[in-house]
Design a protein around this motif. Structure first.
Motif, mmCIF file in Angstrom:
data_model
loop_
_atom_site.group_PDB
_atom_site.id
_atom_site.type_symbol
_atom_site.label_atom_id
_atom_site.label_comp_id
_atom_site.label_asym_id
_atom_site.label_seq_id
_atom_site.Cartn_x
_atom_site.Cartn_y
_atom_site.Cartn_z
ATOM 1 N N TRP A 1 0.665 -1.367 0.043
ATOM 2 C CA TRP A 1 0.163 -0.387 -0.171
ATOM 3 C C TRP A 1 1.140 1.468 0.155
ATOM 4 C CZ3 TRP A 1 -0.681 -4.098 3.453
ATOM 5 C CH2 TRP A 1 -1.582 -5.003 3.010
ATOM 6 N N ARG B 1 -7.257 5.696 -1.279
ATOM 7 C CA ARG B 1 -7.284 5.196 -3.096
ATOM 8 C C ARG B 1 -7.603 3.889 -2.552
ATOM 9 N NH1 ARG B 1 -3.111 8.699 -5.081
ATOM 10 N NH2 ARG B 1 -1.620 7.117 -4.586
ATOM 11 N N ARG B 2 -9.662 3.788 -2.605
ATOM 12 C CA ARG B 2 -10.415 2.415 -1.898
ATOM 13 C C ARG B 2 -10.545 2.014 -3.385
ATOM 14 N NH1 ARG B 2 -10.739 2.249 3.498
ATOM 15 N NH2 ARG B 2 -9.889 4.420 4.677
ATOM 16 N N ASN B 3 -10.686 0.577 -3.405
ATOM 17 C CA ASN B 3 -11.710 -0.445 -4.051
ATOM 18 C C ASN B 3 -12.637 -0.199 -4.276
ATOM 19 O OD1 ASN B 3 -11.803 -1.738 -2.492
ATOM 20 N ND2 ASN B 3 -10.534 -3.380 -2.364
ATOM 21 N N ARG B 4 -13.324 -0.764 -4.945
ATOM 22 C CA ARG B 4 -15.329 -0.324 -5.087
ATOM 23 C C ARG B 4 -15.872 -1.408 -4.293
ATOM 24 N NH1 ARG B 4 -17.089 -0.127 -10.149
ATOM 25 N NH2 ARG B 4 -16.183 0.153 -12.367
ATOM 26 N N GLY C 1 -12.109 -1.329 0.328
ATOM 27 C CA GLY C 1 -10.614 -1.603 1.310
ATOM 28 C C GLY C 1 -9.587 -0.521 0.692
ATOM 29 N N VAL C 2 -8.171 -0.512 1.553
ATOM 30 C CA VAL C 2 -7.220 0.259 0.890
ATOM 31 C C VAL C 2 -6.839 -0.643 -0.529
ATOM 32 C CG1 VAL C 2 -5.311 0.976 1.300
ATOM 33 C CG2 VAL C 2 -7.285 0.842 2.573
ATOM 34 N N LEU C 3 -6.700 0.463 -1.844
ATOM 35 C CA LEU C 3 -6.128 0.078 -2.785
ATOM 36 C C LEU C 3 -4.441 1.021 -2.962
ATOM 37 C CD1 LEU C 3 -6.600 -1.586 -5.677
ATOM 38 C CD2 LEU C 3 -7.220 0.920 -6.189
ATOM 39 N N ASP C 4 -4.348 1.718 -2.519
ATOM 40 C CA ASP C 4 -3.229 2.337 -3.155
ATOM 41 C C ASP C 4 -2.979 4.093 -1.801
ATOM 42 O OD1 ASP C 4 -1.423 4.230 -5.162
ATOM 43 O OD2 ASP C 4 -0.799 3.009 -3.576
ATOM 44 N N ARG D 1 -11.611 10.768 1.836
ATOM 45 C CA ARG D 1 -9.918 10.189 1.033
ATOM 46 C C ARG D 1 -8.649 10.713 1.451
ATOM 47 N NH1 ARG D 1 -10.055 10.849 -4.353
ATOM 48 N NH2 ARG D 1 -8.754 10.046 -5.131
#
Length: 349
Positions: A99, A123-126, A129-132, A166
């Motif tokens: 991450w 930045r989260r996914n749909r 969850g934490v994407l980046d 965010r």
């Protein structure tokens, strides 16, 4: 019951305009002056407490201008070097995760050490969850009036509100407010500015060529035009090509007819070195950095001791607490985004 303010009389207004300095005699020749009663320094030191994080109904402004802190970063070599040392040690101890990259972490650490705030863009996914994890520059990131919101304000016309949730913030606690963090070195910022002022003053001294620094005291009898020639010669001794030699010939002059009186040349040199050394020590004390880790040459023959041992103590007392500060990001996100490697001490190596 509160007392109402009254208007000053003309006599009181006239006395107030004269300030705290009052004449102690009425002689028309030399006059002596006396200052008013001493005033406690704490009355002015608490000025920071009167500042508020004012808002424009969208975001709060920090109590100390971040633009000024950014300009002050390079005000002193010891100030910037101490911050860069902490950043490099923290970045070297990081164990990158899927991450958080080392580049993003270094930028956030830099913001935290300079501004007392670090803002991470999540930045989260749909599925939520934490994407980046990215980085939002603290110089332009503002906390919104609405709880949980943040604004990106690079200028007064291009501001953008981040979506709620965010931004994750890491702040250095302040005793006067809880909206923004403040850096730990504020108490030594005046010393760092004085260090810069002393350097700039000395640099201007060499650039403008005004190196006379003396009084030419003449009491003898000189021929017509000789005094004007001496004035012209002294005037030409300034500017580019300074430190020129000057010849004065007085055929009928007396032994003490001309005297060259230096004006505090040695004292000014000692004062410059004293200011530089004192302000340097103040900055190092605020950052709590051992001098041998910044490449400072010791003034005594004994030196500063073993740099490896100093690094061990500095890492334990300063870097590890800073690591604990950034571990708070894991609690905010619910994932192990920040992870550090265990350091091997020099004594155990």
């Amino acid at each position: 019951m509160s007392k109402r303010a009254r208007r000053m009389s003309r006599a009181e207004a006239r006395d107030a305009r004269s300030g705290a300095i009052e004449a102690s005699n009425d002689n028309r020749g030399i006059q002596a002056f006396s200052f008013g009663d001493p005033e406690p320094v704490l009355d002015r030191a608490t000025m920071l407490e009167m500042f508020e994080c004012w808002h424009n109904h969208r975001w709060y402004e920090p109590p100390v201008p971040f633009h000024g802190l950014a300009r002050a970063f390079r005000v002193s070599p010891h100030h910037s070097s101490a911050i860069l040392l902490k950043r490099n040690l923290l970045a070297a101890s990081l164990d990158p995760t899927p991450w958080l990259s080392r580049k993003t972490f270094m930028a956030a650490v830099m913001d935290y050490l300079v501004f007392g705030n670090a803002f991470f863009e999540i930045r989260r996914n749909r599925l939520g969850g934490v994407l980046d994890i990215g980085h939002s520059l603290a110089k332009y990131t503002r906390r919104g009036v609405k709880p949980g919101t943040f604004w990106w304000t690079p200028s007064q016309r291009d501001e953008v509100e981040y979506p709620e949730g965010r931004i994750a913030a890491i702040m250095a606690p302040d005793i006067n407010q809880e909206i923004y963090g403040l850096p730990e070195y504020l108490s030594a910022l005046q010393s760092a500015l004085l260090n810069e002022s002393a350097t700039l003053f000395r640099r201007r001294y060499y650039l403008n060529g005004s190196h006379a620094g003396y009084i030419l005291y003449a009491t003898g009898q000189f021929a017509d035009g000789d005094v004007d020639k001496m004035k012209e010669a002294l005037k030409n001794a300034k500017g580019p090509g300074n430190f020129r030699n000057l010849l004065l010939h007085a055929p009928d002059g007396k032994q003490d007819g001309l005297k060259l009186l230096p004006i505090a040349e040695a004292g000014a040199k000692d004062e410059f070195l004293g200011i530089k050394n004192t302000t340097r020590d103040d900055v190092l004390a605020a950052h709590r950095v051992p001098p041998q880790l910044l490449g400072i040459v010791p003034a005594n023959a004994g030196g500063f001791g073993d740099p490896a041992k100093a690094l061990d103590g500095f890492f334990e007392l300063e870097i590890e607490p800073l690591q604990a500060v950034f571990l708070d990001l894991n609690d905010q996100l619910g994932v192990e985004a920040v992870r550090f490697r265990e350091r091997v001490r020099a004594e155990a190596a």
